[in-house]
Design a protein around this motif. Structure first.
Motif, PDB file in Angstrom:
ATOM      1  N   MET A   1      24.471  17.230 -11.112  1.00 43.79           N
ATOM      2  CA  MET A   1      23.628  16.064 -10.834  1.00 43.79           C
ATOM      3  C   MET A   1      23.734  15.611  -9.388  1.00 43.79           C
TER       4      MET A   1
ATOM      5  N   ILE B   1      25.253  18.003 -15.808  1.00 42.77           N
ATOM      6  CA  ILE B   1      24.498  17.146 -16.715  1.00 42.77           C
ATOM      7  C   ILE B   1      24.738  17.523 -18.178  1.00 42.77           C
TER       8      ILE B   1
ATOM      9  N   ALA C   1      20.056  12.064 -11.594  1.00 43.85           N
ATOM     10  CA  ALA C   1      19.093  13.108 -11.930  1.00 43.85           C
ATOM     11  C   ALA C   1      17.721  12.851 -11.328  1.00 43.85           C
TER      12      ALA C   1
ATOM     13  N   MET D   1      20.873  16.973  -7.273  1.00 43.10           N
ATOM     14  CA  MET D   1      19.486  16.845  -7.711  1.00 43.10           C
ATOM     15  C   MET D   1      18.691  15.979  -6.747  1.00 43.10           C
TER      16      MET D   1
END
Length: 664
Positions: A360, A300, A444, A363
């Protein structure tokens, strides 16, 4: 207190705070956090007072001779016009937010005192660049920022990635600083002064003898400092440093310095049509390349780093078409929402206690676990994608409108081709920006990766800073685009109908493409099981961040699952995904063009030194050594041997004399 005195205190207070923090960090740790927060906060108040007094009117100028040089003097000078006053507020505001945020993010870091002092010194150096009225004094702040970035990016010096990133940042920026320094000296020599007002006066009167050469030399330093093609490769790697440092570098210092410098001396670059064209091409390549690269990154912070490179490309594009007002407007707007993006990313990292959460594709369930970061990052991403009425829309549209004016035949300081280059690249980048912003948000906060262990809520200082930065990210553009022209060049910053429709339409298309591709990929991909993650040991987020970087862990803790396969970037880019993820292999190109030849030359020099020079030295010493051995063996200590040798020598000499006397 005079405006000049107030302005002098703005960079001085963080400098004094840095010195005090370094001196008292070990002996009086209780003073570290107040010394970190109060000086930039005081500078923010003073910068606001300076801006209020300057009011966008006549520039504040003050100078005193710093040192006689025998030729071109160096002055300790201030030159504060409208946009300098506003940029100083941005620098002090972001620095204050970063220092407050860091008190929570790095609260258990044993190296926090030195970190806080370096951030204050960094802030002081950037403020010196902003207010300086002399190019040599500006150069001091420029170089101090370079060394501060080296130490801050390498804060986790125990990890090889941080060491390599800090060294790379230092060397790449120095590669640009060498021609930049030559260009400064050439500019001062041509103008007869390093004072910015006199330099601009010399440009207005046609006093520059080599405007193209000077401009191109200066652009090399700008490309290095502001991470523009081809010297941008250091910035994504600089993510190895603490996340608040990334926010400071990307939002208000270091990378903003190059854009600010060109805006400050724009008439110098406008004196050369070739330099303006080069600037336009540099901006276009930077925007497009960084947009594609951001769409392929999994980390990210690397997405945000490439985003910064692209947004700086917008600023340099505005400068390439001769509109410094649009460039500085976007600089101010970008500073707020980019600081928010990085600090919100830091909150996500802090929530899981490991930097590997920055991947990401792994996540999951972060929207509910980090609601403050979710809402504030959503605002910042909308501003980044230039969706109205968020601040990024107004500032980015001012850039597009400036490029459109030049491209459609309005008179300007650059060729019309530069306007077309910037306009087309900026519109294409608008689509890419919205696509990677949407992708980041989806992965995310709606990702399907493995779930990280919950490390509890973030400190209040972190959460408050996020909401404070959300306000300008939402409202700055709409509230200021009508009033800012009076602070700059009185050129309109209002959005125009054509570019607003095109820019916003492309942004919506980019976002919808990313969302539709994500849904398609998610429907086909098996869901990754949650919960099979070993708990990560508790500890400071910054220290765990360093350990995760060092271990090259792609996930958090001991995770057994593959990353979430529902990544729209792969489908959108297709065969470009691999090259884009690797930054189009520019590091490999530089390694082949520069690193390997230098290493080869170094190996040749080593061989010559060892096999040729050392052989000669050893040979030169061999003869005296052999003579010494022979003489040593003759020294036996036997008197009869010495007398025999003496008699033999006497006989030889007598025979030689007789032969000479007889004429033989």
């Amino acid at each position: 207190m005079t405006t000049t005195t107030l302005a002098a205190l703005v960079p001085l207070l963080p400098f004094l705070g840095a010195v005090a923090g370094l001196l008292l960090g070990r002996t009086a740790p209780g003073f570290v956090r107040p010394l970190a927060v109060l000086p930039p906060l005081a500078s923010l108040v003073l910068a606001a007072l300076v801006a209020a007094r300057q009011g966008g009117g006549r520039a504040v100028d003050a100078y005193t001779l710093l040192t006689p040089t025998g030729s071109v003097p160096v002055d300790l000078a201030l030159h504060i016009d409208g946009f300098a006053a506003l940029v100083a507020i941005l620098v002090a505001f972001v620095a204050t937010c970063v220092q407050i945020y860091s008190t929570g993010y790095l609260r258990d870091d044993p190296r926090y005192p030195s970190y806080a002092a370096l951030v204050s010194l960094f802030t002081s150096a950037m403020l010196l660049v902003v207010y300086s009225g002399d190019l040599i004094v500006l150069l001091v702040g420029w170089e101090v920022m370079g060394i501060c970035s080296y130490f801050l990016v390498g804060h986790y010096w125990g990890t090889p990635e941080a060491r390599a990133a800090s060294l790379k940042a230092f060397l790449v920026t120095k590669l640009g600083d060498v021609p930049f320094l030559i260009g400064l000296f050439a500019l001062g020599t041509d103008a007869g002064s390093f004072r910015i007002t006199r330099v601009l006066g010399a440009v207005a009167s046609g006093g520059l003898d080599h405007p193209t050469l000077i401009s191109l030399l200066l652009l090399a330093g700008v490309a290095g400092k502001s991470a523009q093609f081809p010297l941008h490769t250091w910035l994504p790697d600089a993510m190895a440093g603490p996340t608040p440092v990334s926010a400071l570098i990307h939002a208000a210092t270091m990378v903003a310095a190059g854009v600010y410098f060109v805006a400050r001396l724009l008439p110098v670059f406008e004196a050369s049509a070739a330099a303006m064209t080069v600037l336009a091409v540099m901006a276009a390549v930077t925007m497009l390349g960084s947009g594609l690269a951001a769409l392929a990154q999994d980390d990210i912070k690397r997405v945000l780093a490439y985003s910064t490179i692209g947004q700086l490309g917008y600023m340099t594009g505005a400068l390439a078409v001769g509109d410094r007002g649009a460039a500085v407007f976007h600089l101010l707007s970008h500073g707020a929402f980019k600081a928010l993006l990085f600090l919100a990313a830091g909150a996500l990292i802090h929530a899981a206690g490991t930097n590997s959460l920055a991947a990401m594709s792994r996540m999951s369930h972060l929207r509910d676990r980090v609601p403050d970061a979710f809402w504030t990052m959503t605002v910042a991403l909308l501003a980044l994608a230039a969706i109205p009425p968020f601040s990024g829309f107004f500032s980015k549209e001012s850039v597009l409108a400036a490029a459109e004016r030049l491209a459609t035949g309005h008179p300007g300081p650059a060729p019309g081709a530069a306007g077309w280059i910037v306009l087309v690249a900026a519109l294409a980048t608008a689509l890419l920006t919205a696509a990677y912003a949407t992708r980041l948000w989806l992965l995310a906060f709606r990702g399907r990766g493995a779930e990280a262990p919950d490390h509890g809520r973030q400190p209040l200082t972190m959460t408050v800073v996020l909401w404070v930065l959300a306000v300008p990210s939402l409202a700055f553009g709409a509230l200021t685009y009508r009033t800012l022209p009076g602070w700059f060049d009185d050129r309109s910053l209002a959005p125009t109908l054509l570019t607003s429709i095109l820019g916003t339409g492309l942004a919506v298309v980019g976002g919808l493409l990313a969302y539709g591709t994500w849904q398609r990929a998610a429907a086909r991909a098996p869901r990754v099981p949650l919960g099979a993650v070993a708990a990560h040991p508790e500890g400071d987020a910054g220290l765990v961040e360093a350990e995760a970087i060092a271990a090259h862990e792609p996930a958090y803790g001991d995770i057994a699952q593959a990353p979430d396969p529902a990544d729209p970037g792969r489908l959108l880019l297709g065969p470009l995904y691999g090259p884009a993820a690797a930054g189009f292999h520019l590091d490999a190109v530089y390694s082949a063009l520069f690193v390997r030849p230098v290493l080869g030359a170094a190996g040749l020099v080593r061989f010559l030194d060892r096999e040729v020079v050392d052989t000669y030295v050893r040979g030169a010493a061999a003869l005296p050594r052999l003579l010494g051995v022979a003489v040593r063996r003759a020294q036996t200590g036997n008197v009869q041997t010495y007398v025999s040798a003496l008699l033999a020598g006497t006989v030889v000499l007598t025979v030689a004399v007789l032969l000479v006397a007889s004429g033989v």
